[in-house]
Design a protein around this motif. Structure first.
Motif, short mmCIF file in Angstrom:
data_model
loop_
_atom_site.label_atom_id
_atom_site.label_comp_id
_atom_site.label_asym_id
_atom_site.label_seq_id
_atom_site.Cartn_x
_atom_site.Cartn_y
_atom_site.Cartn_z
N GLN A 112 0.86 -1.17 0.00
CA GLN A 112 0.00 0.00 0.00
C GLN A 112 0.90 1.22 0.00
OE1 GLN A 112 -2.83 -0.21 3.19
NE2 GLN A 112 -4.05 -1.74 2.14
N ALA A 113 0.71 2.09 -0.97
CA ALA A 113 1.51 3.30 -1.09
C ALA A 113 0.65 4.36 -1.75
CB ALA A 113 2.77 3.02 -1.91
N ALA A 114 1.14 5.58 -1.80
CA ALA A 114 0.40 6.64 -2.47
C ALA A 114 0.66 6.60 -3.97
CB ALA A 114 0.80 7.99 -1.90
N GLU A 115 1.86 6.18 -4.35
CA GLU A 115 2.25 6.26 -5.76
C GLU A 115 3.14 5.09 -6.14
OE1 GLU A 115 4.77 9.57 -8.23
OE2 GLU A 115 3.59 10.24 -6.52
N GLY A 126 2.76 -9.19 -8.06
CA GLY A 126 2.07 -9.19 -6.77
C GLY A 126 0.85 -8.31 -6.80
N GLU A 127 0.53 -7.76 -5.63
CA GLU A 127 -0.67 -6.94 -5.48
C GLU A 127 -0.29 -5.60 -4.87
OE1 GLU A 127 -5.01 -7.09 -3.26
OE2 GLU A 127 -3.80 -8.91 -3.40
N VAL A 128 -0.90 -4.54 -5.40
CA VAL A 128 -0.61 -3.20 -4.90
C VAL A 128 -1.88 -2.36 -4.90
CG1 VAL A 128 0.05 -2.24 -7.14
CG2 VAL A 128 0.99 -1.24 -5.10
N GLN A 129 -2.03 -1.54 -3.84
CA GLN A 129 -3.11 -0.56 -3.75
C GLN A 129 -2.46 0.80 -3.60
OE1 GLN A 129 -6.01 -1.35 -0.73
NE2 GLN A 129 -6.54 -3.35 -1.56
N VAL A 130 -2.74 1.70 -4.57
CA VAL A 130 -2.11 3.02 -4.58
C VAL A 130 -3.13 4.07 -4.99
CG1 VAL A 130 0.22 2.20 -5.09
CG2 VAL A 130 -1.33 2.68 -6.96
N GLU A 131 -2.76 5.33 -4.79
CA GLU A 131 -3.58 6.43 -5.31
C GLU A 131 -3.39 6.50 -6.82
OE1 GLU A 131 -5.88 8.51 -4.00
OE2 GLU A 131 -5.70 7.21 -2.25
N ASP A 132 -2.12 6.59 -7.26
CA ASP A 132 -1.80 6.74 -8.68
C ASP A 132 -0.72 5.73 -9.06
OD1 ASP A 132 -3.49 9.05 -9.11
OD2 ASP A 132 -2.00 10.18 -7.95
N GLY A 137 6.81 -0.60 -17.55
CA GLY A 137 7.43 -1.92 -17.66
C GLY A 137 6.36 -2.99 -17.56
N LEU A 138 6.68 -4.09 -16.86
CA LEU A 138 5.75 -5.21 -16.72
C LEU A 138 5.16 -5.24 -15.32
CD1 LEU A 138 4.49 -7.91 -17.68
CD2 LEU A 138 6.55 -9.03 -16.84
N PHE A 139 3.84 -5.31 -15.24
CA PHE A 139 3.14 -5.49 -13.97
C PHE A 139 2.35 -6.78 -14.09
CE2 PHE A 139 -0.08 -5.36 -10.83
CZ PHE A 139 0.44 -4.61 -9.79
N ASP A 140 2.64 -7.74 -13.21
CA ASP A 140 1.97 -9.04 -13.25
C ASP A 140 1.29 -9.25 -11.91
OD1 ASP A 140 1.13 -11.60 -13.71
OD2 ASP A 140 3.13 -12.46 -13.95
N GLY A 141 -0.04 -9.10 -11.87
CA GLY A 141 -0.77 -9.26 -10.62
C GLY A 141 -2.00 -8.39 -10.60
N THR A 142 -2.27 -7.80 -9.43
CA THR A 142 -3.45 -6.95 -9.26
C THR A 142 -3.02 -5.55 -8.85
OG1 THR A 142 -4.78 -8.84 -8.57
CG2 THR A 142 -5.63 -6.67 -8.01
N VAL A 143 -3.42 -4.57 -9.65
CA VAL A 143 -3.13 -3.18 -9.32
C VAL A 143 -4.46 -2.47 -9.09
CG1 VAL A 143 -2.99 -2.50 -11.77
CG2 VAL A 143 -2.00 -1.02 -10.03
N THR A 144 -4.57 -1.79 -7.96
CA THR A 144 -5.75 -0.99 -7.64
C THR A 144 -5.29 0.45 -7.49
OG1 THR A 144 -6.77 -2.85 -6.48
CG2 THR A 144 -7.67 -0.66 -6.03
N ALA A 145 -5.74 1.29 -8.43
CA ALA A 145 -5.39 2.71 -8.40
C ALA A 145 -6.65 3.50 -8.08
CB ALA A 145 -4.81 3.14 -9.74
N ARG A 146 -6.70 4.04 -6.84
CA ARG A 146 -7.87 4.80 -6.41
C ARG A 146 -7.98 6.13 -7.14
NH1 ARG A 146 -5.64 2.36 -1.92
NH2 ARG A 146 -4.45 4.22 -1.38
#
Length: 185
Positions: A112-115, A126-132, A137-146
């Motif tokens: 969990q981060a802001a950016e 992996g999984e990440v929850q961020v504001e932006d 590059g390559l993102f493999d997993g779940t990205v949640t951008a609020r």
């Protein structure tokens, strides 16, 4: 016999001082004498810094800090940033980083981060929850951008992309499922 396998001459050479140092030297082959740097000079390769210049914005100069007797204070607009450089791999949990920049490889269960910024050379699994988030590059997993999710022309998301605002440059890829987040804004 010397360490290089040559015999030392037992007779002293008239062109040498006591101690074996030649008295006549070729001007093109001599090195300038070593001069120690001045006490207030910058490290080699760095431009000199004025005496009153702060180390970084929001941080007082060491002299000012010593005069106050207080700890270093940082600017409140400055974000805590973790940079995973090119060629570096990181596995595990990242805590308390407001901004994560991935130029190498990161494998994480949940961040969990802001950016989040994944550079062209970066790989995030992996999984990440961020504001932006910005993916180049390559993102493999779940990205949640609020807030906003930006996929650059070199970026590729494999898995789940959840976002409030989405921007995909020509050439950018999202392989998997996408979900637009509902809410105020």
């Amino acid at each position: 016999m010397s360490i290089f396998g040559r015999k030392k001459d037992e007779t002293p050479d008239s062109s040498q001082e006591p101690g074996g140092v030649p008295t006549q030297r070729d001007a093109e082959l001599t090195m300038p004498a070593y001069r120690a740097p001045a006490a207030n000079s910058a490290p080699m390769g760095m431009p000199p810094k004025p005496n009153n210049a702060p180390v970084r914005p929001g941080v007082p100069a060491p002299a000012a800090m010593a005069a106050r007797g207080g700890p270093v204070t940082t600017n409140t607009t400055e974000r805590r940033t973790l940079i995973v450089g090119r060629g570096i791999s990181l596995q595990g949990t990242v805590a308390d980083a407001e901004r994560l920049v991935v130029e190498g490889t990161v494998e994480s269960q949940m961040i969990q981060a802001a950016e989040l910024s994944v550079a062209q050379t970066g790989v995030f699994r992996g999984e990440v929850q961020v504001e932006d988030a910005e993916i180049a590059g390559l993102f493999d997993g779940t990205v949640t951008a609020r807030g906003s999710l930006i996929v650059r022309s070199t970026g590729k998301i494999k898995g789940m992309a959840r976002y409030k605002k989405l921007s995909v440059e020509e050439g950018g890829q999202i392989i998997g499922s996408m979900e637009m987040l509902q809410g105020e804004g």
